[in-house]
Motif scaffolding. Structure first.
Motif, PDB file in Angstrom:
ATOM      1  N   PRO A  72       1.140  -1.190   0.453  1.00 26.49           N
ATOM      2  CA  PRO A  72       0.141  -0.209   0.244  1.00 26.49           C
ATOM      3  C   PRO A  72       0.803   1.313  -0.140  1.00 26.49           C
ATOM      4  CG  PRO A  72      -1.244  -1.589   1.691  1.00 26.49           C
ATOM      5  CD  PRO A  72       0.113  -2.038   1.153  1.00 26.49           C
ATOM      6  N   ARG A  73       1.674   1.100   0.358  1.00 29.68           N
ATOM      7  CA  ARG A  73       2.621   2.375   1.678  1.00 29.68           C
ATOM      8  C   ARG A  73       3.192   3.013  -0.249  1.00 29.68           C
ATOM      9  NH1 ARG A  73       7.659   0.435   2.328  1.00 29.68           N
ATOM     10  NH2 ARG A  73       7.651  -2.208   1.976  1.00 29.68           N
ATOM     11  N   ILE A  77      -1.526   6.269  -2.404  1.00 27.33           N
ATOM     12  CA  ILE A  77      -2.972   6.380  -2.527  1.00 27.33           C
ATOM     13  C   ILE A  77      -3.218   6.869  -0.985  1.00 27.33           C
ATOM     14  CG2 ILE A  77      -4.108   4.213  -3.711  1.00 27.33           C
ATOM     15  CD1 ILE A  77      -3.657   2.514  -1.316  1.00 27.33           C
ATOM     16  N   TYR A  87      -5.615   6.561  15.055  1.00 25.47           N
ATOM     17  CA  TYR A  87      -5.035   5.705  16.246  1.00 25.47           C
ATOM     18  C   TYR A  87      -4.891   6.612  17.515  1.00 25.47           C
ATOM     19  CZ  TYR A  87      -2.694   6.315  11.463  1.00 25.47           C
ATOM     20  OH  TYR A  87      -2.477   5.148  10.485  1.00 25.47           O
ATOM     21  N   PHE A  98       0.914  11.580  10.698  1.00 28.80           N
ATOM     22  CA  PHE A  98       1.183  10.272  10.708  1.00 28.80           C
ATOM     23  C   PHE A  98       2.282   9.895   9.761  1.00 28.80           C
ATOM     24  CE2 PHE A  98       1.686   5.939  10.800  1.00 28.80           C
ATOM     25  CZ  PHE A  98       2.583   5.532  11.777  1.00 28.80           C
ATOM     26  N   GLY A  99       1.615  10.829   8.452  1.00 27.46           N
ATOM     27  CA  GLY A  99       2.099   9.851   7.369  1.00 27.46           C
ATOM     28  C   GLY A  99       2.941  10.937   6.939  1.00 27.46           C
ATOM     29  N   ILE A 102       6.236   9.756   8.973  1.00 26.18           N
ATOM     30  CA  ILE A 102       6.357   8.583   8.131  1.00 26.18           C
ATOM     31  C   ILE A 102       7.366   8.705   7.325  1.00 26.18           C
ATOM     32  CG2 ILE A 102       5.965   6.636   7.632  1.00 26.18           C
ATOM     33  CD1 ILE A 102       5.837   6.315  10.523  1.00 26.18           C
ATOM     34  N   ARG A 150      -1.797  13.839   3.135  1.00 25.18           N
ATOM     35  CA  ARG A 150      -1.103  13.410   2.438  1.00 25.18           C
ATOM     36  C   ARG A 150      -0.303  13.761   1.095  1.00 25.18           C
ATOM     37  NH1 ARG A 150       0.463   8.279   1.816  1.00 25.18           N
ATOM     38  NH2 ARG A 150      -1.709   8.217   2.138  1.00 25.18           N
TER      39      ARG A 150
ATOM     40  N   ALA B 185      -2.444   2.561   8.409  1.00 21.05           N
ATOM     41  CA  ALA B 185      -0.782   2.969   8.629  1.00 21.05           C
ATOM     42  C   ALA B 185      -0.088   2.816   8.046  1.00 21.05           C
ATOM     43  CB  ALA B 185       0.394   2.301   9.750  1.00 21.05           C
ATOM     44  N   GLN B 186      -0.522   1.330   7.045  1.00 21.66           N
ATOM     45  CA  GLN B 186       0.397   0.762   6.249  1.00 21.66           C
ATOM     46  C   GLN B 186       0.167   1.625   4.474  1.00 21.66           C
ATOM     47  OE1 GLN B 186       0.731  -3.617   5.176  1.00 21.66           O
ATOM     48  NE2 GLN B 186      -0.994  -3.535   7.483  1.00 21.66           N
ATOM     49  N   VAL B 187      -1.072   2.013   4.608  1.00 18.59           N
ATOM     50  CA  VAL B 187      -1.558   3.410   4.071  1.00 18.59           C
ATOM     51  C   VAL B 187      -0.709   4.805   3.967  1.00 18.59           C
ATOM     52  CG1 VAL B 187      -3.621   4.712   2.837  1.00 18.59           C
ATOM     53  CG2 VAL B 187      -3.998   1.787   3.031  1.00 18.59           C
ATOM     54  N   ASP B 188      -0.223   4.567   5.151  1.00 21.02           N
ATOM     55  CA  ASP B 188      -0.027   6.712   5.698  1.00 21.02           C
ATOM     56  C   ASP B 188       1.534   5.833   5.629  1.00 21.02           C
ATOM     57  OD1 ASP B 188      -1.721   8.287   6.479  1.00 21.02           O
ATOM     58  OD2 ASP B 188      -1.566   7.617   7.904  1.00 21.02           O
ATOM     59  N   GLY B 189       2.093   5.128   4.752  1.00 20.17           N
ATOM     60  CA  GLY B 189       3.669   5.152   4.068  1.00 20.17           C
ATOM     61  C   GLY B 189       4.487   4.336   5.323  1.00 20.17           C
ATOM     62  N   CYS B 190       3.663   3.285   6.114  1.00 17.27           N
ATOM     63  CA  CYS B 190       4.523   1.912   6.965  1.00 17.27           C
ATOM     64  C   CYS B 190       4.591   0.888   5.855  1.00 17.27           C
ATOM     65  CB  CYS B 190       3.441   2.159   8.284  1.00 17.27           C
ATOM     66  SG  CYS B 190       3.612   3.356   8.975  1.00 17.27           S
ATOM     67  N   THR B 191       5.435   0.356   6.578  1.00 15.48           N
ATOM     68  CA  THR B 191       6.224  -1.487   6.066  1.00 15.48           C
ATOM     69  C   THR B 191       5.047  -2.052   7.243  1.00 15.48           C
ATOM     70  OG1 THR B 191       7.951  -1.224   7.500  1.00 15.48           O
ATOM     71  CG2 THR B 191       8.059  -0.926   5.629  1.00 15.48           C
ATOM     72  N   GLN B 194       7.053  -1.532  10.454  1.00 16.27           N
ATOM     73  CA  GLN B 194       6.514  -0.035  11.168  1.00 16.27           C
ATOM     74  C   GLN B 194       5.076   0.048  11.595  1.00 16.27           C
ATOM     75  OE1 GLN B 194       7.126   2.137   7.518  1.00 16.27           O
ATOM     76  NE2 GLN B 194       9.341   2.927   8.994  1.00 16.27           N
ATOM     77  N   LYS B 198       5.460   1.657  15.157  1.00 19.74           N
ATOM     78  CA  LYS B 198       4.226   2.554  15.666  1.00 19.74           C
ATOM     79  C   LYS B 198       2.955   2.886  16.092  1.00 19.74           C
ATOM     80  CE  LYS B 198       7.130   4.716  12.304  1.00 19.74           C
ATOM     81  NZ  LYS B 198       8.489   5.340  14.068  1.00 19.74           N
TER      82      LYS B 198
END
Ligand SMILES: Nc1ncnc2c1ncn2[C@@H]1O[C@H](COP(=O)(O)OP(=O)(O)O)[C@@H](O)[C@H]1O
Ligand SMILES: [Mg+2]
Lengths: 364, 289
Positions: A72-73, A77, A87, A98-99, A102, A150, B185-191, B194, B198
């Motif tokens: 996804p990252r 998107i 969160y 947050f995004g 990161i 983002r 969080a994964q969509v927000d850019g994390c693996t 992570q 986090k």
């Protein structure tokens, strides 16, 4: 440029197939709504675009990249979840930022962009609260803020309004529309609510049992449904469907009532063909109380079984050919159950479907 | 009116009854502990007196002095070694049990895999076996491996004792965290990694802390297996060290109580340190399993 292309996309859970080879092209900056009843595979399709679900077959492209194997990252998107997925251990400011954090943005830049997004969504006074201290509508807004901050190429929404009450839902619907006009991006929006689909979409994609039933503008889907499923799913109250047989240029219903076939459908109306006549409640009205008085039509005498006055109009439940039929009366006239009235069926917007396949005859 | 008054008094009665019951339970639980603490500060004679003397008449630190070899009449007990052994063994086994518990709990909470149900059941059943029943087989295997009377030997035993519990507790906590948080969080850019550290880890922290305290206390207090598997100062733990106070015909109760106090103190300190997490952990988690 972020057009999205689905090419024969399949999703299987073990042996069970839940999305059966979907083809779809979504243009840059288009707002597309996937709509269909619960369990038809909308979320699964959206999650395959997001990268949250493995793709069992076919190809998904975003822009000019095949994203099948990208996490996804790496898809550029953002997504708004049905339960918002804020969160809980971060305040609104941290949720929004947050995004960016990161991604390694500088603190100054993060705070600038968080403030901008907060201003767009009216979240500025809430920045120091935690999600637990927010109302449902505010949480929804934060979830959208987190998506826009983002500046991704694609927004994905999965039933973002279904946890809100009716009034708030209407408000947020309008805000999402406005937001899309302000922040032009490609949007894929999933909902089971056809009103949301009609009001938000540039194009709607009606899904059923893991297949696409129809793709088109909301008005196309409303005015020219390809199947009986779309005909009843889009529009409220749903279109009346009456089984019948073509005989001498007319549809003969179960009780012998005949309804003339409109000229535009004549070429498809072979004698003896079993069909389903589709006609919206708005097009069946007591004589003198309908939307249109001219054009092709047919008159029938029917008994009112139940009437729901809605102010300037009433919804009338009646019975034709042994089947419950909904009709509409325009005007402030009160109707009583048991009353017998002559109804006019306006046929310029009537539909004929093949009784077996459910396909509109105009597609023959 | 009278009805309202009546329900008010009945409510008060109920509350008084509950308070009394709580008090009684606390007495039952606390008196032995209190007796141990009191006895640590008085001479043997006073401990054995009949009728019992509750309040020490001649409070003294002699017992502690004796233990640390500061007295005149007794050989010192190697408390320092025992303490270090206990600390190393309990800490190491707790850290390992937590690491395995987090990995296993996360796997059980988040992934589907073949035999998941039976593996989980097996882990829980393992807890049902009394540790002492395993002591003979463990003793034999450990002596073949040459790890009798080593810290490693005890650490391995304690890890396997604690892992089912840590997995169970931590699984319950991860289960309560919606999957969509990690996805967001994964969509927000994390693996995935992570997203775990986090988002999911901070949210499960209370439960993990609670599991850690329980694992630590289990290892810290364990006696039965330790008494079989250790014999010298290089690996004996504090509870086993208590036995040093028993001679063939006498038991030095006062010294034993003083040593017990030394055992209790670190456990108390730890519990106070993570108190906040412990309460949050015990009230939110572990219910679903
Ligand atoms: N993890 C899963 N395992 C098996 N079947 C699933 C799983 N997730 C969803 N499904 C099935 O896939 C179908 C489509 O689900 P979904 O995409 O969530 O529907 P929608 O969002 O349109 O309501 C449903 O029939 C559902 O039961
Ligand atoms: Mg869904």
């Amino acid at each position: 440029m972020a057009e999205i292309t689905l090419d024969k996309v399949v999703k299987k859970y073990g042996a069970a197939s839940v999305v059966h080879g979907i083809d779809l092209e979504i243009a840059h900056e288009e707002f597309v709504v996937l709509v269909g009843p619960s369990g038809c595979g909308k979320s699964t399709t959206l999650r395959m675009i997001a990268g949250l679900e493995d793709i069992s077959g076919g190809i998904v492209r975003i822009g000019d990249r095949v994203v099948n194997d990208l996490p996804p990252r790496k898809r550029n998107i953002s997504m708004v979840f049905q339960n918002y997925a804020l969160y809980p251990h971060m305040n609104v400011r941290e949720n929004l930022g947050f995004g960016l954090k990161i991604a390694g943005e500088s603190p100054d830049n993060i705070s600038k962009r968080v403030d901008e997004a907060a201003a767009v969504l009216g979240l500025t006074p809430l920045l120091d609260r935690t999600p637990a201290e927010l109302s449902g509508g505010q949480r929804q807004r934060v979830a959208m803020g987190r998506a826009i901050v983002r500046r991704p190429e694609v927004f994905l929404f999965d039933e973002p309004l279904s946890n809100l009450d009716a009034k708030l839902r209407g408000q947020m619907r309008a805000e999402i529309k406005k937001l899309h006009q302000k922040v032009r991006t490609t949007v894929v929006y999933v909902t089971h609510d056809q009103v949301e689909a009609m009001t938000l979409a540039d194009r709607i994609v009606v899904m059923r049992d893991g297949r696409i039933e129809q793709v088109g503008t909301p008005m196309e889907a409303f005015n020219h449904p390809r199947t009986t499923f779309v005909a009843t799913f889009i529009g409220s109250p749903p279109m009346n469907l009456l089984p019948g047989v073509i005989a001498g240029g007319a549809v003969r219903l179960a009780d012998g009532t005949t309804v003339p076939v409109p000229d535009r459908l004549k070429p498809h109306a072979r004698d003896g063909r079993k069909v389903t006549l589709g006609i919206r409640p708005d097009d069946i009205s007591p004589v003198g109380h309908g939307l249109s008085q001219d054009g092709p039509g047919a008159e029938v005498d029917l008994t009112v079984e139940l009437a729901e006055p809605l102010g300037m109009e009433s919804l009338i439940y009646t019975r034709l050919a042994g089947q419950e039929v909904l009709a509409k009366l325009y005007g402030p006239r009160i109707v009583q159950p048991g009353e017998q009235l002559t109804f006019r069926m306006a046929l310029d917007r009537a539909h004929l479907f093949d009784a077996e396949t459910g396909q509109s005859l105009r597609l023959d | 009116m009278s009805l309202a008054v009546e329900s008010q008094t009945s409510k008060q009665l109920k509350r008084a009854g509950l308070t009394a019951l709580t008090f009684l339970l606390m007495v039952v639980m606390c008196v032995p502990g209190l007796w141990v603490v009191l006895s640590a500060f008085r001479p043997n004679g006073e401990i054995l007196a009949k009728p019992p003397i509750w309040i020490p008449e001649a409070p003294t630190f002699d017992n502690f002095r004796k233990i640390f070899g500061l007295g005149t009449d007794q050989v010192a007990i190697p408390v320092g070694s025992y303490f270090m052994n206990s600390l190393i063994i309990a800490m190491t086994s707790t850290v390992i049990a937590l690491a395995i518990g987090m990995a296993g709990g996360y796997a059980f909470a988040r992934y589907r895999f073949r035999g998941k149900g039976s593996i989980f059941l097996g882990l829980m059943l393992f807890r049902a076996v009394p540790g002492i029943a395993l002591s003979l087989p463990v003793f034999i295997i450990w002596s073949k491996l040459g790890i009798i009377d080593t810290k490693i030997g005890l650490i391995i035993v304690y890890v396997s004792l604690n892992v089912p519990f840590t997995i169970w507790l931590i699984d319950g906590f991860f289960r309560q965290i919606p999957l969509s948080l990690s996805e967001a969080a994964q969509v927000d850019g994390c693996t995935r990694w992570q997203a775990f550290w986090k988002i999911e880890f901070p949210l499960a922290r209370s439960g993990i802390a609670a599991a850690g305290v329980f694992a630590f206390l289990t290892s810290w207090n364990e006696f039965a297996l330790a008494s079989q598997l250790t014999r010298s100062t290089s690996s004996k733990t504090l509870p086993v060290g208590l036995l040093d106070f028993t001679a063939q015909f006498t038991i030095d109760w006062a010294g034993m109580c003083a040593m017990a106090v030394i055992i209790i103190i670190p456990a108390l300190i730890l519990t106070f340190l993570v108190q906040k997490h412990l309460i949050a952990g015990l009230t939110f988690g572990g219910v679903k399993g």
